[in-house]
Design a protein around this motif. Structure first.
Motif, PDB file in Angstrom:
ATOM      1  N   ILE A 360       0.851  -1.193   0.000  1.00  0.00           N
ATOM      2  CA  ILE A 360       0.000   0.000   0.000  1.00  0.00           C
ATOM      3  C   ILE A 360       0.881   1.235   0.000  1.00  0.00           C
ATOM      4  CG2 ILE A 360      -1.779   1.307   1.189  1.00  0.00           C
ATOM      5  CD1 ILE A 360      -2.821  -1.240   2.369  1.00  0.00           C
ATOM      6  N   SER A 361       1.678   1.389   1.072  1.00  0.00           N
ATOM      7  CA  SER A 361       2.581   2.525   1.141  1.00  0.00           C
ATOM      8  C   SER A 361       3.452   2.376   2.384  1.00  0.00           C
ATOM      9  CB  SER A 361       1.803   3.845   1.175  1.00  0.00           C
ATOM     10  OG  SER A 361       2.658   4.943   0.914  1.00  0.00           O
ATOM     11  N   SER A 362       4.279   3.386   2.619  1.00  0.00           N
ATOM     12  CA  SER A 362       5.166   3.389   3.778  1.00  0.00           C
ATOM     13  C   SER A 362       5.460   4.838   4.151  1.00  0.00           C
ATOM     14  CB  SER A 362       6.466   2.640   3.469  1.00  0.00           C
ATOM     15  OG  SER A 362       7.182   3.315   2.435  1.00  0.00           O
ATOM     16  N   SER A 367      14.109   8.101  12.667  1.00  0.00           N
ATOM     17  CA  SER A 367      14.627   6.737  12.573  1.00  0.00           C
ATOM     18  C   SER A 367      13.521   5.690  12.637  1.00  0.00           C
ATOM     19  CB  SER A 367      15.629   6.485  13.703  1.00  0.00           C
ATOM     20  OG  SER A 367      14.994   6.605  14.965  1.00  0.00           O
ATOM     21  N   SER A 368      12.260   6.118  12.576  1.00  0.00           N
ATOM     22  CA  SER A 368      11.129   5.183  12.630  1.00  0.00           C
ATOM     23  C   SER A 368      10.616   4.917  11.214  1.00  0.00           C
ATOM     24  CB  SER A 368      10.004   5.744  13.486  1.00  0.00           C
ATOM     25  OG  SER A 368      10.447   5.958  14.811  1.00  0.00           O
ATOM     26  N   PHE A 369      10.461   3.639  10.899  1.00  0.00           N
ATOM     27  CA  PHE A 369      10.017   3.223   9.568  1.00  0.00           C
ATOM     28  C   PHE A 369       8.721   2.436   9.711  1.00  0.00           C
ATOM     29  CE2 PHE A 369      10.115  -0.420   6.524  1.00  0.00           C
ATOM     30  CZ  PHE A 369       9.759   0.295   5.380  1.00  0.00           C
ATOM     31  N   TYR A 370       7.715   2.779   8.859  1.00  0.00           N
ATOM     32  CA  TYR A 370       6.400   2.154   8.941  1.00  0.00           C
ATOM     33  C   TYR A 370       6.014   1.615   7.557  1.00  0.00           C
ATOM     34  CZ  TYR A 370       6.386   4.806  13.272  1.00  0.00           C
ATOM     35  OH  TYR A 370       6.721   5.321  14.490  1.00  0.00           O
ATOM     36  N   LEU A 371       5.440   0.407   7.553  1.00  0.00           N
ATOM     37  CA  LEU A 371       5.114  -0.306   6.318  1.00  0.00           C
ATOM     38  C   LEU A 371       3.688  -0.830   6.408  1.00  0.00           C
ATOM     39  CD1 LEU A 371       6.262  -1.476   3.611  1.00  0.00           C
ATOM     40  CD2 LEU A 371       6.959  -3.491   4.937  1.00  0.00           C
ATOM     41  N   VAL A 372       2.902  -0.673   5.310  1.00  0.00           N
ATOM     42  CA  VAL A 372       1.499  -1.081   5.299  1.00  0.00           C
ATOM     43  C   VAL A 372       1.230  -1.914   4.053  1.00  0.00           C
ATOM     44  CG1 VAL A 372      -0.901  -0.306   5.459  1.00  0.00           C
ATOM     45  CG2 VAL A 372       0.922   1.102   6.440  1.00  0.00           C
ATOM     46  N   THR A 373       0.583  -3.099   4.234  1.00  0.00           N
ATOM     47  CA  THR A 373       0.274  -3.976   3.106  1.00  0.00           C
ATOM     48  C   THR A 373      -1.150  -4.512   3.223  1.00  0.00           C
ATOM     49  OG1 THR A 373       1.023  -6.040   4.166  1.00  0.00           O
ATOM     50  CG2 THR A 373       2.685  -4.724   3.000  1.00  0.00           C
ATOM     51  N   ASN A 374      -1.658  -5.017   2.096  1.00  0.00           N
ATOM     52  CA  ASN A 374      -2.918  -5.759   2.033  1.00  0.00           C
ATOM     53  C   ASN A 374      -2.627  -7.206   1.675  1.00  0.00           C
ATOM     54  OD1 ASN A 374      -4.852  -3.756   2.535  1.00  0.00           O
ATOM     55  ND2 ASN A 374      -4.933  -3.127   0.401  1.00  0.00           N
ATOM     56  N   GLN A 375      -3.184  -8.150   2.423  1.00  0.00           N
ATOM     57  CA  GLN A 375      -3.093  -9.567   2.068  1.00  0.00           C
ATOM     58  C   GLN A 375      -4.489 -10.064   1.731  1.00  0.00           C
ATOM     59  OE1 GLN A 375      -1.368 -12.224   5.001  1.00  0.00           O
ATOM     60  NE2 GLN A 375      -2.408 -13.997   4.121  1.00  0.00           N
ATOM     61  N   HIS A 376      -4.711 -10.435   0.466  1.00  0.00           N
ATOM     62  CA  HIS A 376      -6.029 -10.890   0.048  1.00  0.00           C
ATOM     63  C   HIS A 376      -6.256 -12.328   0.483  1.00  0.00           C
ATOM     64  CE1 HIS A 376      -9.688 -11.030  -2.299  1.00  0.00           C
ATOM     65  NE2 HIS A 376      -9.281 -12.144  -2.864  1.00  0.00           N
ATOM     66  N   LEU A 377      -7.507 -12.646   0.859  1.00  0.00           N
ATOM     67  CA  LEU A 377      -7.895 -14.016   1.180  1.00  0.00           C
ATOM     68  C   LEU A 377      -8.744 -14.570   0.043  1.00  0.00           C
ATOM     69  CD1 LEU A 377      -8.938 -13.781   4.952  1.00  0.00           C
ATOM     70  CD2 LEU A 377      -6.913 -14.888   4.004  1.00  0.00           C
ATOM     71  N   TYR A 378      -8.344 -15.700  -0.467  1.00  0.00           N
ATOM     72  CA  TYR A 378      -9.111 -16.348  -1.531  1.00  0.00           C
ATOM     73  C   TYR A 378     -10.164 -17.228  -0.878  1.00  0.00           C
ATOM     74  CZ  TYR A 378      -5.320 -14.619  -4.385  1.00  0.00           C
ATOM     75  OH  TYR A 378      -4.409 -13.796  -5.007  1.00  0.00           O
ATOM     76  N   TYR A 379     -11.408 -16.768  -0.943  1.00  0.00           N
ATOM     77  CA  TYR A 379     -12.472 -17.428  -0.196  1.00  0.00           C
ATOM     78  C   TYR A 379     -13.726 -17.549  -1.058  1.00  0.00           C
ATOM     79  CZ  TYR A 379     -16.462 -17.971   2.899  1.00  0.00           C
ATOM     80  OH  TYR A 379     -17.630 -18.402   3.455  1.00  0.00           O
ATOM     81  N   SER A 380     -14.388 -18.703  -0.967  1.00  0.00           N
ATOM     82  CA  SER A 380     -15.721 -18.882  -1.516  1.00  0.00           C
ATOM     83  C   SER A 380     -16.509 -19.720  -0.526  1.00  0.00           C
ATOM     84  CB  SER A 380     -15.685 -19.575  -2.885  1.00  0.00           C
ATOM     85  OG  SER A 380     -15.063 -20.850  -2.788  1.00  0.00           O
TER      86      SER A 380
END
Length: 795
Positions: A360-362, A367-380
């Protein structure tokens, strides 16, 4: 049967929650708690989100909850509820033997054989029995209270009712278990009709500075020269002062760091005449594709993606029984590799932080580092979930991936999505300290960060049941932006609050924090409609708990936001359909935002950049509006974009903004990365310097279409950097153009030019030298007259 409302729909914006606690035995402490929200298909019990197939509602100032779920929340076992279909009554038996009989439509409770009058009878709705919370809770010995600030019904043992402090966010529930995760996803999908590698790169990089014989002798004793602390150099164009953003090019005033294909190329840029490649981090064949990076005096942080094949069982349940074997799948992760670059003669890798999902972004704050992601779930529905737990890897702890278990995965109960939002932070000065990693059932679209808070925004859609179609003629959907606030402190991330605003945002510049308030600009409705459901634009101001405290709505009906910028006590919006209204907003009073002035001019701005407190630069496209004639009927009009446009707006008189200067570049088809990515801009007010990469398309006489007024697309004429002087006296003055294409490249180009490795992507300056960068070259030019000093080929 009527269709049920989807998850998260709040009809009439009415919400109420019930917090329930129960004592087991006379001396036991309360060990049950739950919350129910009106028209929400999830509730919270013992800190865990649970799915419901029907939703609570309010009628006659009483909150009604489905009997099954209310009984569960009160600790009544499943076999403690008996339904008598003939008499339409239910008997509830608590674990301590207390018996309560309720009858649909009868305002009476029978408690251990004694009748008690109530003012709100149980109701039968959509085939389910709903109970008035207050009377059942009191019959079981609970105290009932009301929290006006949060419209919350509080229920607990006598003396246990306590109001939450106004500035304290309610804790988020967890998923709890794999089976509960499936229930939540199945319920969300059924109600809405759908849902809206373990490779350690261990390298050392030696930077080779160009040296004379005397310099070599000196450096053998002192080590490689450190960056000059007094160097004057440009930095990445960012949104918030003190909050750095990653980019494909960075400089420390001596070296230039560039993401170049599958490498990070490090160039000794000073002195410019001796510019040379000092070293590379080559990730070719290492299952890591660098995307962007951060650089400061001590650290280099390279962010990229990995793709690896994983072979493992599909799933283990709580009893450790395997359920099937899944074929190999690709695990996509986002990895940050941190290097210490203090000693340029031997840069060393410190650690890696890797999160499952897509980037997504960061942000980097000191000295502080931040990281943001999306993990999709494959669901039916009815199937197992692939990769059901979120994963991360922190080499400060271990080299392999760590699974976040279900009790530690939080949930936004009003917005269930098949995926995980992962938010992580580290303190670069503490390379052995474990990363702060948290996971939430949901996702994010855009982020905004101040020095103290991270805001994650995601757009959801509300669909309406058939009964509402008379009020909201089909096809109609209403979108809403949900915002989650996290506090940031020295690499630690903590959830703090959530809120929502009607409509959707454009990008990160649609959000801002100022003096403890959060501001957000949204567009809602449909731009193609001409009735009351046409598009309209809004600005909302929220407090620290993300409750709306001020609103400015229905701006420019029929148009949508093309750019937004918040600067101190003012806000600026550009909306567009056929002309460009440039709005100046007064945000000084958070409770009463207002429009100060507006200017309507042809074209639009995709990006707004502050020049000073009374002037704003707009970058976008010029347009022409056409109506009537052969192409349109007399009452029709349409705007067509032509070339790129720059404008300098004077907002000294806030009630009457003025376009002081404007500059157009090329014809239709002209484009610049700046229009899509603010980091492509180089601007320095003190140097009167403005530069950006651009691809110019030009229409010549042979391309003109005499029988059509519609603007024609141009043919390729230039790719490279446009460099301007900009001041308040002369406006935009072309200083010069720099290209990395050869004369032969232009001859071969024909009518169109592609994404070549020779395309200039970024421009920066160090001291008195201007540098343009493509994947093929770094060119150094004198800043005063743009004469080329040296062109370095990157092989």
């Amino acid at each position: 049967m009527k269709k049920l409302l989807p998850v998260g729909v709040l009809v009439l914006a009415l919400t109420a929650a019930i917090i329930l606690n129960q004592q087991r035995g006379a001396s036991a402490a309360p060990d049950h708690n739950a919350s129910f929200v009106v028209n929400q298909a999830t509730f919270i019990a013992d800190g865990q989100a649970r799915a419901m197939d029907v939703v609570p509602f309010v009628e006659g100032n009483r909150t009604y909850v489905p009997a099954r779920y209310l009984a569960y929340a009160l600790g009544i076992p499943e076999n403690g509820v008996i339904w008598d279909a003939l008499n339409q009554s239910a008997t509830l038996t608590s674990t301590d033997g207390k018996t309560i009989i309720i009858t649909v439509g009868r305002a009476v409770l029978t408690v251990d054989g004694s009748e008690q009058a109530i003012d709100a009878p149980p109701l039968l709705k959509e085939g389910r029995i709903f109970l008035p919370v207050r009377w059942l809770a009191q019959a079981l010995g609970y105290e009932v209270g009301w929290d006006e600030a949060t419209s919350t019904v509080l229920v607990g043992p006598p003396g246990s009712i306590a109001h939450k402090p106004a500035n304290e966010a309610a804790p988020l529930p967890s998923i709890g278990s794999y089976e509960n995760l499936k229930d939540l996803l199945a319920n969300a999908q059924s109600r809405s009709g759908g849902f809206y590698n373990e490779v350690l790169v261990d390298q050392a990089l030696t930077l080779r500075a160009p040296q004379s014989a005397n310099q070599k002798a000196e450096s053998s004793a002192t080590g490689a020269a450190a960056p000059q602390s007094d160097a004057d150099y440009s930095k990445t164009n960012i949104q918030v002062e003190g909050v750095d953003e990653a980019d494909i090019v960075k400089t420390d005033g001596v070296y230039i760091y560039q993401v170049n294909r599958e490498r990070v190329v490090v160039t000794r840029a000073q002195p410019a005449a001796d510019m040379t490649v000092a070293g590379t981090l080559d990730f070719t064949g290492k299952d890591f594709s660098p995307l962007e990076m951060y650089v400061d005096a001590k650290y280099l942080v390279v962010i990229g993606t990995t793709h690896s094949q994983v072979y493992e069982p599909m799933y283990k349940d709580e009893r450790q029984k395997r359920i099937g074997i899944m074929p190999p799948y690709s695990r996509n992760t986002v990895k940050a590799i941190i290097y210490n670059i203090e000693d340029k003669s031997g840069i060393k890798q410190l650690r890696e932080l890797e999160l499952n999902g897509s980037y997504i972004s960061s942000r980097k704050i000191g000295s502080s580092f931040y990281l943001v992601t999306n993990q999709h779930l494959y669901y039916s529905p009815g199937s197992e979930i692939e990769n059901p737990r979120p994963l991360y890897r922190d080499t400060a702890v271990k080299d392999s991936f760590i699974e976040i278990d279900y009790p530690n995965i939080k949930c936004f109960p009003d917005f269930i999505q098949p995926g995980y939002l992962l938010v992580a932070g580290i303190n670069l000065d503490q390379p052995d300290q474990e990363a702060s990693v948290s996971s939430y059932l949901g996702s994010g679209d855009n982020i905004y960060a101040s020095t103290a808070n991270l805001y994650v925004a995601v757009t959801g859609y509300r669909q309406f049941k058939e009964a509402d179609q008379e009020l909201l003629p089909a096809p109609y959907s209403s979108n809403v932006t949900r915002i989650y606030r996290f506090t940031l402190s020295e690499g630690r991330v903590s959830y703090a609050a959530k809120g929502e605003a009607p409509g959707h945002i454009l990008n990160q510049f649609s959000m801002d924090e100022h003096l403890g308030n959060f501001r957000i600009a949204t567009t809602q409705g449909d731009i193609w409609r001409t009735d009351q459901y046409t598009s309209r634009n809004n600005v909302f101001i929220m407090d620290e708990n993300l409750n709306i405290t001020g609103r400015l709505e229905n701006i420019a009906p029929g148009e949508k936001i093309y750019s937004a910028r918040f600067i101190g006590d003012r806000g600026y919006l550009v909306t567009f359909k056929t002309v460009d209204p440039f709005f100046v907003l007064d945000l000084k009073d958070p409770g009463n935002p207002a429009i100060l002035g507006a200017l309507k001019i042809p074209g639009y701005s995709d990006y707004l950049h502050p020049y000073d407190e009374n002037h704003v630069i707009g970058f976008g496209k010029d347009t022409v509006e056409l109506s009537g004639g052969n192409a349109f009927s007399a009452d029709e009009s349409m705007a067509f974009y032509t070339g790129m446009k720059m404008a300098l707006f004077d907002v000294t008189d806030v009630n009457n903004p003025v376009e002081m200067f404007r500059e157009t570049i090329g014809d239709r088809g002209t484009d610049s990365e700046l229009l899509h990515n603010h980091k492509a801009l180089l601007f320095d007010k003190d140097k009167n310097l403005l530069a950006f990469p651009v691809r110019v398309m030009v229409v010549d006489d042979s391309q003109a279409a005499p029988d059509s007024a519609i603007p024609q697309y141009g043919t390729f004429a230039f790719q490279g950097a446009y460099v301007y002087n900009l001041d308040l006296t002369h406006g935009f003055s072309m200083k010069g153009k720099i290209t990395h294409l050869s004369a032969e490249d232009y001859l071969k180009a024909g009518n169109y030019w592609y994404d070549s490795d020779k395309n200039v992507a970024r421009i920066l300056y160090i001291n008195d030298d201007l540098y343009t960068l493509s994947n093929s070259y770094i060119a150094a030019n004198r800043l005063d007259d743009l004469q080329e000093i040296k062109r370095l080929e990157i092989k």
